[in-house]
Design an enzyme around this catalytic site. Sequence first.
Site, PDB file in Angstrom:
ATOM      1  N   LYS A 121      17.425 -43.769   9.766  1.00 40.90           N
ATOM      2  CA  LYS A 121      18.674 -43.148   9.340  1.00 40.90           C
ATOM      3  C   LYS A 121      19.622 -44.142   8.681  1.00 40.90           C
ATOM      4  CE  LYS A 121      16.936 -39.556  11.381  1.00 40.90           C
ATOM      5  NZ  LYS A 121      16.181 -38.563  10.599  1.00 40.90           N
ATOM      6  N   GLU A 202      29.169 -43.326  13.399  1.00 47.87           N
ATOM      7  CA  GLU A 202      29.805 -42.543  12.348  1.00 47.87           C
ATOM      8  C   GLU A 202      31.119 -41.976  12.882  1.00 47.87           C
ATOM      9  OE1 GLU A 202      25.948 -40.664   9.952  1.00 47.87           O
ATOM     10  OE2 GLU A 202      27.114 -39.424  11.320  1.00 47.87           O
ATOM     11  N   HIS A 237      23.437 -30.429  20.613  1.00 52.03           N
ATOM     12  CA  HIS A 237      22.863 -30.977  19.385  1.00 52.03           C
ATOM     13  C   HIS A 237      21.615 -30.222  18.936  1.00 52.03           C
ATOM     14  CE1 HIS A 237      25.703 -34.135  20.144  1.00 52.03           C
ATOM     15  NE2 HIS A 237      25.073 -34.532  21.234  1.00 52.03           N
ATOM     16  N   ARG A 294      10.010 -33.397   6.285  1.00 49.13           N
ATOM     17  CA  ARG A 294       8.968 -32.538   6.870  1.00 49.13           C
ATOM     18  C   ARG A 294       9.402 -31.090   6.712  1.00 49.13           C
ATOM     19  NH1 ARG A 294      11.590 -30.630  11.254  1.00 49.13           N
ATOM     20  NH2 ARG A 294      13.052 -32.025  12.326  1.00 49.13           N
TER      21      ARG A 294
END
Length: 368
Positions: A121, A202, A237, A294
Amino acid sequence: MSPLPPFGRLLIANRGEIAIRIIRACRELGISPIAVHSDADGDALHVRAADQSERIGPAAAAESYLSIEAVIDAARRGGVEAVHPGYGFLSENPAFARAVEDAGLVFVGPSAAVLEALGNKLAARRSAAEAGVPIVPGTTVALGDDPGPVEAIGFPVMLKAAAGGGGRGMRRVDAAKELRPAMDAARREALAAFGDGTIYVERMIAPARHVEVQLLGDRHGSLAVLGERDCSVQRRHQKLVEESPSPAVSPTLRTALFESARRVAATVDFHNAATVEFLIDADGNHYFLEMNTRLQVEHGVTELVTGLDIVAWQIRVAAGEALTADVLEASSRGHAIEFRLYAENPYDDFRPTAGRVTAWRMPDGPGV
């Protein structure tokens, strides 16, 4: 469509719903589907639906569905030409994609090099920023023990695992006093889930919409942008509701999202299916989150509004076919919504609970 099947035999390195979905696409393309199973799944529906099934190990996923060697051996025994990983398990594992290629087989998905480049990431954030795509404010290098970079961003923040997703290794931090234990917990969880405890930070964007853009690219340089899906309704999440088109995306914002998705894809030699995920803030600004290289669980939502069979096109692209005009020019018609169903007890902290399903009607038909 080519008069000949893209492949004669294809191994499905997965189980459950996605294995059934790929088997149906194989049937429609004239391909013989070959399944795999662990000792726990010998009589599973996907095994019965395939032309043949190869045992890959005991019940534990680590010794069967996550065993690269076992799956490659099954592919050899099955006499297949290609391997479709589905989603989950080994679908984003570059070592698996490379092992498939080294065995002289075709991997139905982006190349190992692309999986490596975008699977991390942090690396993906750096690539997106260099391509001129807005990213969520935060770090583009691994977070160490120094709290300075986090405090400079300002609370609240999200700690995230560099090596994976699905909410694992993710922690929200609202104040400096919560930072140290949250960092330790995020690293432990990331290490256990992905074998890599690297984390980054973040800024927390709230309120926000979570929107993902579906891409499909071929080996000839063509890229189709197949609309967006809104997955803002989440819990722990995990996405609860997916819908397309997003009720929060205007035509102007949609154009900007699609252009950003194209730019992210252009940072690598991309082909096959992927989604680029963004956050949209209250002012309509969008920020790159990640690219999932994917097939997504929610791909069926996009199939319903575009009329395309994304799974079949994954296979056709892997065989070297070029995307046709109806794919490259596809547009959304109507609206589609997908819900995740849970069996939980709301009176006991939503713990998983067993029960009997008294009524169930499965959708069926072409492309389902």
